[in-house]
Design an enzyme around this catalytic site. Structure first.
Site, PDB file in Angstrom:
ATOM      1  N   CYS A  95      45.815  49.115  47.633  1.00 48.81           N
ATOM      2  CA  CYS A  95      46.832  49.094  46.580  1.00 48.81           C
ATOM      3  C   CYS A  95      47.774  50.290  46.708  1.00 48.81           C
ATOM      4  O   CYS A  95      48.515  50.405  47.678  1.00 48.81           O
ATOM      5  CB  CYS A  95      46.165  49.020  45.209  1.00 48.81           C
ATOM      6  SG  CYS A  95      47.317  48.704  43.846  1.00 48.81           S
ATOM      7  N   HIS A 185      43.218  44.103  45.913  1.00 48.61           N
ATOM      8  CA  HIS A 185      41.992  44.833  45.556  1.00 48.61           C
ATOM      9  C   HIS A 185      40.766  44.097  46.094  1.00 48.61           C
ATOM     10  O   HIS A 185      40.104  43.347  45.374  1.00 48.61           O
ATOM     11  CB  HIS A 185      41.898  44.988  44.042  1.00 48.61           C
ATOM     12  CG  HIS A 185      42.809  46.041  43.494  1.00 48.61           C
ATOM     13  ND1 HIS A 185      42.445  47.367  43.388  1.00 48.61           N
ATOM     14  CD2 HIS A 185      44.095  45.960  43.070  1.00 48.61           C
ATOM     15  CE1 HIS A 185      43.462  48.061  42.894  1.00 48.61           C
ATOM     16  NE2 HIS A 185      44.471  47.234  42.699  1.00 48.61           N
ATOM     17  N   GLU A 187      37.885  45.177  46.634  1.00 51.74           N
ATOM     18  CA  GLU A 187      36.646  45.581  45.959  1.00 51.74           C
ATOM     19  C   GLU A 187      36.304  44.638  44.804  1.00 51.74           C
ATOM     20  O   GLU A 187      35.149  44.591  44.348  1.00 51.74           O
ATOM     21  CB  GLU A 187      36.745  47.030  45.466  1.00 51.74           C
ATOM     22  CG  GLU A 187      37.601  47.261  44.242  1.00 51.74           C
ATOM     23  CD  GLU A 187      39.099  47.319  44.524  1.00 51.74           C
ATOM     24  OE1 GLU A 187      39.862  47.590  43.570  1.00 51.74           O
ATOM     25  OE2 GLU A 187      39.509  47.108  45.684  1.00 51.74           O
TER      26      GLU A 187
END
Length: 204
Positions: A95, A185, A187
């Site tokens: 990001c 993102h 994650e």
């Protein structure tokens, strides 16, 4: 367990990054503006998302919707990224980390766009890139949450993914063992993007 430095501006938002790294056998070492490390100590580097970069870093003035600058975090992340690139240590930028990745290489940012703060949108990973080797080429759903994006490409940057509207969604450097940056993102998308963290772990 392998270790990697994880930059952090807001510790309340860092847990998903830490969980993702630990799930693939990496112990994160937090680097914050008030506790900056002297060096990476040979570890890999994960640049997390956060507030907007200071536009002065790419020769621009702040626009009305740009966040106030966080000079300490910007300075810390630039120092660590340059060290990692100089020593060819693995880098995963996420990001806002991808935006710093581009700016450190002399690129610029577009300070505000509409429409990319949606839960999921389509992006295409480009064939022939390291990212395609890791995640596979072609279309996939991604979850960008930032209102700023790459403008002019930095020197040596390879575009490895784009959204349908042409916005750059991933960058990499081919002259480093592992220097990959994504706008979204991963994650939060471990069911589909776990391989990205595993590939990072494999080169630590």
């Amino acid at each position: 367990m392998k270790r990697a430095v994880l930059t952090c501006g807001n510790e309340a938002k860092i847990e998903p990054y830490m969980k993702a790294l630990r799930s693939v056998g990496i112990e994160p070492v937090l680097a914050t503006p008030d506790r900056p490390p002297d060096s990476l100590g040979g570890m890999g580097l994960v640049l997390s998302g956060g507030s907007d970069l200071d536009p002065a870093l790419y020769g621009a003035e702040a626009e009305p919707l740009t966040d106030p600058p966080d000079h300490e975090r910007d300075a810390m992340q630039q120092k660590l990224l340059r060290e990692a690139l100089e020593q060819d240590l693995p880098v995963l930028a996420i990001c806002g980390g991808m935006q710093l990745f581009n700016v450190v290489h002399g690129g610029t940012l577009i300070q505000h766009i509409e429409g990319h703060r949606v839960p999921l949108h389509q992006a295409a990973i480009l064939e022939g890139t390291l990212l395609a080797t890791i995640l596979g080429p072609g279309k996939r759903s991604v979850n960008s949450r930032h209102h700023q994006v790459v403008g002019r490409l930095g020197e040596g940057m390879i575009v490895s993914a784009r959204a349908a509207d042409g916005i750059i969604e991933a960058l990499e450097r081919a002259d480093r063992r592992f220097a990959v940056a994504v706008q979204w993102h991963p994650e939060d998308l471990m069911a589909q993007d776990r391989a990205l963290f595993e590939a990072f772990q494999a080169v630590l």
